[in-house]
Design an enzyme around this catalytic site. Structure first.
Site, PDB file in Angstrom:
ATOM      1  N   LEU A  11      12.024  61.622 -15.376  1.00 41.37           N
ATOM      2  CA  LEU A  11      12.750  60.684 -14.519  1.00 41.37           C
ATOM      3  C   LEU A  11      12.577  61.099 -13.056  1.00 41.37           C
ATOM      4  CD1 LEU A  11      16.076  60.192 -16.508  1.00 41.37           C
ATOM      5  CD2 LEU A  11      13.835  59.120 -16.833  1.00 41.37           C
ATOM      6  N   ARG A  18      19.658  63.200   0.068  1.00 37.64           N
ATOM      7  CA  ARG A  18      20.185  64.447   0.644  1.00 37.64           C
ATOM      8  C   ARG A  18      19.090  65.387   1.158  1.00 37.64           C
ATOM      9  NH1 ARG A  18      23.955  66.420  -4.005  1.00 37.64           N
ATOM     10  NH2 ARG A  18      22.692  64.958  -5.190  1.00 37.64           N
ATOM     11  N   GLN A  78      11.559  51.845 -12.307  1.00 37.24           N
ATOM     12  CA  GLN A  78      12.956  51.463 -12.556  1.00 37.24           C
ATOM     13  C   GLN A  78      13.372  50.579 -11.377  1.00 37.24           C
ATOM     14  OE1 GLN A  78      15.895  54.548 -12.089  1.00 37.24           O
ATOM     15  NE2 GLN A  78      17.393  53.483 -13.367  1.00 37.24           N
ATOM     16  N   GLY A  83      21.367  54.544 -13.112  1.00 33.47           N
ATOM     17  CA  GLY A  83      21.755  55.690 -13.927  1.00 33.47           C
ATOM     18  C   GLY A  83      20.625  56.212 -14.799  1.00 33.47           C
ATOM     19  N   ASN A 363     -25.482  89.143   9.036  1.00 39.03           N
ATOM     20  CA  ASN A 363     -24.430  89.740   9.843  1.00 39.03           C
ATOM     21  C   ASN A 363     -24.115  88.790  11.004  1.00 39.03           C
ATOM     22  OD1 ASN A 363     -22.978  91.300  11.735  1.00 39.03           O
ATOM     23  ND2 ASN A 363     -23.730  93.154  10.737  1.00 39.03           N
ATOM     24  N   TYR A 373     -18.869  70.084  14.970  1.00 43.24           N
ATOM     25  CA  TYR A 373     -18.287  68.773  15.248  1.00 43.24           C
ATOM     26  C   TYR A 373     -18.685  68.338  16.645  1.00 43.24           C
ATOM     27  CZ  TYR A 373     -14.498  65.286  15.543  1.00 43.24           C
ATOM     28  OH  TYR A 373     -13.779  64.136  15.668  1.00 43.24           O
ATOM     29  N   SER A 391     -23.390  88.654  19.090  1.00 49.25           N
ATOM     30  CA  SER A 391     -22.044  88.268  19.516  1.00 49.25           C
ATOM     31  C   SER A 391     -22.052  87.080  20.460  1.00 49.25           C
ATOM     32  CB  SER A 391     -21.383  89.440  20.239  1.00 49.25           C
ATOM     33  OG  SER A 391     -21.266  90.509  19.345  1.00 49.25           O
ATOM     34  N   ARG A 426     -29.370  81.685  27.055  1.00 50.87           N
ATOM     35  CA  ARG A 426     -28.046  81.430  27.601  1.00 50.87           C
ATOM     36  C   ARG A 426     -28.131  80.064  28.229  1.00 50.87           C
ATOM     37  NH1 ARG A 426     -29.461  86.276  27.619  1.00 50.87           N
ATOM     38  NH2 ARG A 426     -28.121  87.811  26.615  1.00 50.87           N
TER      39      ARG A 426
HETATM   40  C1  UD1 Z   1      22.592  64.747 -14.117  1.00 48.37           C
HETATM   41  C2  UD1 Z   1      23.367  64.694 -15.432  1.00 48.37           C
HETATM   42  C3  UD1 Z   1      24.347  65.866 -15.469  1.00 48.37           C
HETATM   43  C4  UD1 Z   1      23.605  67.162 -15.318  1.00 48.37           C
HETATM   44  C5  UD1 Z   1      22.745  67.161 -14.052  1.00 48.37           C
HETATM   45  C6  UD1 Z   1      21.834  68.357 -14.049  1.00 48.37           C
HETATM   46  C7  UD1 Z   1      23.558  62.351 -16.084  1.00 48.37           C
HETATM   47  C8  UD1 Z   1      24.427  61.160 -16.104  1.00 48.37           C
HETATM   48  N1  UD1 Z   1      24.093  63.440 -15.519  1.00 48.37           N
HETATM   49  O1  UD1 Z   1      23.509  64.544 -13.043  1.00 48.37           O
HETATM   50  O2  UD1 Z   1      25.039  65.880 -16.702  1.00 48.37           O
HETATM   51  O3  UD1 Z   1      24.513  68.247 -15.310  1.00 48.37           O
HETATM   52  O4  UD1 Z   1      21.902  65.991 -14.002  1.00 48.37           O
HETATM   53  O5  UD1 Z   1      21.139  68.454 -12.834  1.00 48.37           O
HETATM   54  O6  UD1 Z   1      22.460  62.288 -16.598  1.00 48.37           O
HETATM   55  N2  UD1 Z   1      17.341  59.202 -11.949  1.00 48.37           N
HETATM   56  C9  UD1 Z   1      16.568  58.076 -12.053  1.00 48.37           C
HETATM   57  N3  UD1 Z   1      17.180  56.861 -12.023  1.00 48.37           N
HETATM   58  C10 UD1 Z   1      18.517  56.729 -11.938  1.00 48.37           C
HETATM   59  C11 UD1 Z   1      19.291  57.885 -11.829  1.00 48.37           C
HETATM   60  C12 UD1 Z   1      18.673  59.114 -11.831  1.00 48.37           C
HETATM   61  O7  UD1 Z   1      15.347  58.150 -12.172  1.00 48.37           O
HETATM   62  O8  UD1 Z   1      18.985  55.587 -11.945  1.00 48.37           O
HETATM   63  C13 UD1 Z   1      16.678  60.516 -11.983  1.00 48.37           C
HETATM   64  C14 UD1 Z   1      16.756  61.256 -10.665  1.00 48.37           C
HETATM   65  O9  UD1 Z   1      15.599  61.003  -9.888  1.00 48.37           O
HETATM   66  C15 UD1 Z   1      16.786  62.702 -11.119  1.00 48.37           C
HETATM   67  C16 UD1 Z   1      17.469  62.641 -12.467  1.00 48.37           C
HETATM   68  O10 UD1 Z   1      17.340  61.302 -12.934  1.00 48.37           O
HETATM   69  O11 UD1 Z   1      15.498  63.226 -11.297  1.00 48.37           O
HETATM   70  C17 UD1 Z   1      18.947  63.040 -12.421  1.00 48.37           C
HETATM   71  O12 UD1 Z   1      19.656  62.193 -11.558  1.00 48.37           O
HETATM   72  P1  UD1 Z   1      20.810  62.729 -10.622  1.00 48.37           P
HETATM   73  O13 UD1 Z   1      21.397  61.585  -9.899  1.00 48.37           O
HETATM   74  O14 UD1 Z   1      20.325  63.893  -9.845  1.00 48.37           O
HETATM   75  O15 UD1 Z   1      21.892  63.191 -11.716  1.00 48.37           O
HETATM   76  P2  UD1 Z   1      23.033  64.242 -11.501  1.00 48.37           P
HETATM   77  O16 UD1 Z   1      24.204  63.594 -10.876  1.00 48.37           O
HETATM   78  O17 UD1 Z   1      22.500  65.466 -10.885  1.00 48.37           O
END
Ligand code: UD1
Ligand code: MG
Length: 452
Positions: A11, A18, A78, A83, A363, A373, A391, A426
């Site tokens: 994912l 951040r 996505q 989520g 050498n 270039y 040199s 030169r």
């Molecule tokens: C998630 C877990 C949490 C865990 C933590 C570990 C869930 C709901 N929670 O929280 O339990 O302790 O990771 O680091 O899974 N991503 C997508 N699409 C989305 C949302 C997220 O691709 O819609 C990807 C993000 O790019 C990332 C990963 O999923 O690589 C995790 O997403 P993030 O928002 O960082 O989840 P956490 O809140 O850290």
């Protein structure tokens, strides 16, 4: 090992706000490789395995990086960030193909090892429907907590949904999950978004597995392996963890480093036997260092190959495409790029060699520059075996300097120099046939075995 087939879904659709960067989060680097590349490299590979990456809309660069690292990868977009469960379903088509195991990993967790991902699949083989990777967090704030009842995983509670007592649990969800392929889609499709964030939490899969009378298992690992990267500070921490690992592996492999904490390595650095790396050296990706070679302090190497017993630096910069033959020497304040230096070549001081081939035992004197270039195009310089470049010479490419040729100090060489010829100049280049003859005689004398 197992003969079960496996689909890994990474994912990587997050925005990574951040990180405060215009670069997508998973394209930031640790030890010279993107976060995504680290995760993809750890994913199961070989016969019976497949790989999918879920990227955010407009993140074509992330998909490209995935294909660069693993050309066999499937990529899915996505469309909205609803989520982690929603993200997994973006790759529904890949899951529907029916792998025995479906492993879900996060693109922002670069320290995960191939070993751990393989370990995640063991409970599935033993009959579990789901395996969750857990770790004991020094500070669990922000992580999903693993609720274990009588040794059985019953649920994962996200921080936002957890009660005060649940928040005291330190066993946390690392994010990696492995589903039995037969039930994966059915379980993930049941996940709803009735929570405080209105997100589809992949972690709700555990509760659904339990309610269906199936089993969910926990595999534990150390916190260092599952650090998620959300900020530049966490990126720097991950770099530190990775460097510690790489330095230890190098020391274990027999590399001598008196101050390993000052040496920066890449994940793919390869070492022969009896290699020495002095303090304060930075090694980027694609570097191979053969037996007995020494890299002196303050050198910077990227995509370069260092031959047996060769010596680099101090203060040398080897850029991509540099190759040093056996016993070659590149000394202080020398920069090399796309340059092949054959065995025994010496480029000891204050020199630039770019787009060049230097024959064995040539050498190259201090202050020599290959002028590759002209402001528009790049040109090559060929220097023959055994040539001597005095040199402060400027070698204006395209240029060929013959085997055994002698270029006097301070020459500006604009025309090809025949084998064994002597060139002085030169500002203007003159081939001195009479001097060349004398030089050949001198060389012949020098070759005679010494007596007495
Ligand atoms: C998630 C877990 C949490 C865990 C933590 C570990 C869930 C709901 N929670 O929280 O339990 O302790 O990771 O680091 O899974 N991503 C997508 N699409 C989305 C949302 C997220 O691709 O819609 C990807 C993000 O790019 C990332 C990963 O999923 O690589 C995790 O997403 P993030 O928002 O960082 O989840 P956490 O809140 O850290
Ligand atoms: Mg996260």
């Amino acid at each position: 090992m197992t003969d079960r087939s496996c689909l890994t879904i990474v994912l990587a659709a997050g925005e990574g706000t951040r990180m405060r960067s215009s670069l997508p989060k998973v394209l930031h680097q640790v030890a010279g490789q993107t976060l995504l590349a680290h995760v993809l490299s750890a994913a199961p590979r070989g016969a019976g395995t497949s790989l999918a990456v879920v990227v955010g809309p407009g993140h074509e660069t992330v998909a490209e990086e995935a294909r660069r690292v693993r050309p066999d990868v499937m990529t899915f977009v996505q469309p909205a960030r609803l989520g982690t469960a929603h993200a997994v379903l973006a790759a529904r088509e890949a899951i529907a193909r029916g792998a025995d195991d479906v492993v879900i990993a996060f693109g922002d967790t670069p320290l995960i090892s191939a070993d751990t991902l393989a370990r995640m699949r063991e409970p599935l083989q033993a009959g579990a429907s789901l395996a969750v990777l857990g770790f004991r967090a020094a500070d669990p704030a922000g992580y999903g907590r693993l609720i274990v009842d009588n040794g059985r995983l019953t649920a994962i509670r996200e921080q936002a949904e957890a009660s005060a007592s649940e928040r005291r649990i330190t066993l946390c969800n690392a994010g990696v999950m492995a589903f039995d392929g037969k039930t994966a889609l059915r379980i993930i499709e049941k996940i709803g978004n009735a929570n405080s964030k209105g997100e589809y939490y992949l972690t709700d899969a555990v509760g659904i597995v339990r309610e269906s009378g199936l089993t969910a298992a926990v595999i534990e690992t150390g916190e260092d392996e599952v650090r998620g990267i959300n900020t530049k500070a966490q990126l720097a921490e991950a770099e530190q963890v990775m460097q510690t690992r790489l330095r230890k592996a190098a020391l274990d492999a027999g590399v001598t480093m008196v101050a390993p904490e000052t040496v920066f390595l890449a994940g793919d650095t390869s070492f022969g036997k009896d290699v020495t790396i002095e303090p304060y050296v930075v090694i980027g990706p694609g570097v191979a260092i053969a037996d007995g070679a020494v890299v002196h302090s303050f050198s910077h190497l990227v995509q370069a190959s260092i031959g047996r017993n060769a010596s680099v630096g101090p203060y040398a910069r080897l850029r991509p495409g540099t190759s040093l033959g056996e016993g070659a020497k590149v000394g202080n304040f020398v920069e090399a790029k796309a340059a092949v230096l054959e065995a025994g070549v010496k480029v000891n001081h204050l020199t630039y060699v770019g787009d060049a081939h230097i024959g064995a035992n040539a050498n190259i004197g201090a202050g020599t520059i290959t002028c590759n270039y002209d402001g528009f195009n790049k040109y090559r310089t060929e220097i023959g075996a055994g040539a001597f470049v005095g040199s402060n010479s400027s070698l204006v490419a395209p240029l060929k300097i013959g085997n055994g040729a002698y270029v006097g100090s301070g020459s500006v060489v604009t025309k090809n120099v025949p084998d064994d010829a002597l060139v002085v100049g030169r500002g203007r280049q003159t081939v001195r046939e009479d001097w060349a003859r004398r030089f050949r005689e001198m060389k012949a004398l020098a070759k005679k075995p010494k007596t007495g």
